[in-house]
Design a protein around this motif. Sequence first.
Motif, PDB file in Angstrom:
ATOM      1  N   ALA A  55      90.590  67.758  -3.380  1.00 21.49           N
ATOM      2  CA  ALA A  55      89.647  67.351  -4.976  1.00 21.49           C
ATOM      3  C   ALA A  55      90.191  66.333  -5.285  1.00 21.49           C
ATOM      4  O   ALA A  55      91.320  65.967  -5.456  1.00 21.49           O
ATOM      5  N   TRP A  57      90.253  65.349  -9.345  1.00 19.67           N
ATOM      6  CA  TRP A  57      90.230  65.880 -10.684  1.00 19.67           C
ATOM      7  C   TRP A  57      90.081  64.833 -11.853  1.00 19.67           C
ATOM      8  O   TRP A  57      90.789  63.756 -11.908  1.00 19.67           O
ATOM      9  N   GLY A  68      86.130  68.590 -11.540  1.00 17.69           N
ATOM     10  CA  GLY A  68      86.356  68.695 -10.040  1.00 17.69           C
ATOM     11  C   GLY A  68      85.427  68.061  -8.770  1.00 17.69           C
ATOM     12  O   GLY A  68      84.360  68.760  -9.302  1.00 17.69           O
ATOM     13  N   LEU A  69      85.828  67.108  -8.286  1.00 12.94           N
ATOM     14  CA  LEU A  69      85.170  66.877  -6.941  1.00 12.94           C
ATOM     15  C   LEU A  69      85.559  67.371  -5.705  1.00 12.94           C
ATOM     16  O   LEU A  69      86.574  66.901  -5.528  1.00 12.94           O
ATOM     17  N   PRO A  70      85.095  68.720  -5.571  1.00 16.52           N
ATOM     18  CA  PRO A  70      85.649  69.420  -4.028  1.00 16.52           C
ATOM     19  C   PRO A  70      85.425  68.411  -2.708  1.00 16.52           C
ATOM     20  O   PRO A  70      84.221  67.955  -2.633  1.00 16.52           O
ATOM     21  N   LEU A  71      86.356  68.184  -1.974  1.00 17.55           N
ATOM     22  CA  LEU A  71      86.184  67.295  -0.722  1.00 17.55           C
ATOM     23  C   LEU A  71      86.108  68.267   0.425  1.00 17.55           C
ATOM     24  O   LEU A  71      86.817  69.326   0.465  1.00 17.55           O
ATOM     25  N   GLU A  82      77.487  70.647  -6.523  1.00 17.03           N
ATOM     26  CA  GLU A  82      78.900  71.417  -6.272  1.00 17.03           C
ATOM     27  C   GLU A  82      80.173  70.950  -7.136  1.00 17.03           C
ATOM     28  O   GLU A  82      81.211  71.246  -7.024  1.00 17.03           O
TER      29      GLU A  82
END
Length: 231
Positions: A55, A57, A68-71, A82
């Motif tokens: 991610a 953060w 958070g950007l989940p990868l 998401e």
Amino acid sequence: MSVGLKTDRQGRVFIAGGGSRQLRVVDGRTGRILATYEVGRPATVVNDVVLTPGAAWFTDSTQPQLYGLPLGPRGELPHPREVVTLPLGGEWAEAPAEGFTTNGLERTPDGLGLLVINVYADGGSLYRVDPRTGGARRVDLGGAKIPDGDGALLLGRTLYVVQQFQNAVDVFRMDATGLRGRAIARITDPRFRVPTTVAAYGDRLYLPNSRLDIPPAPGTQYDAVAVRRVP
């Protein structure tokens, strides 16, 4: 507006968009904007960003939460729905009336948590945040305060914290969990003019001078200062 930034191995730049409330991802080779995510509310200031294996953060300086950007497995960027908003709880303390609270962040040495600078709590503190729950615990820095803590950089177990208006970088040796640290050095330089963040290259640290101590004008000079890392 663009404030904090980090690059990944794919050459992408993850940008904290300050008062624009944006999390942006840019192709570092072409400058093309790959994705833009709007978060928070009108008072939000997206301040800094750190990358973990799963991610990106971001801190919000005016609200007790992280974004958070989940990868994906190959670093795929998420759909806007998401994006994670992670409320901060536990021992976290927030400045009243939407005051400025959160600044820089880093990973813990063991990679399991996040280290978040809180310039309000107890005269300036560091917290370890569980990225799964948002639970925050104050880090024992042996009585050291970081009221002007801005950018943070972790190299091994050595944490560099930029104290902007103090024109200094405080250096801490952290334990693996990030719950305890001891001050081992303070870096100062007569060329510092309110540095705000720090990056490493070779045996040196590089700090941009923000000049936040004066009103910006067409003739204002900006530069970066290189100093040696602590062994």
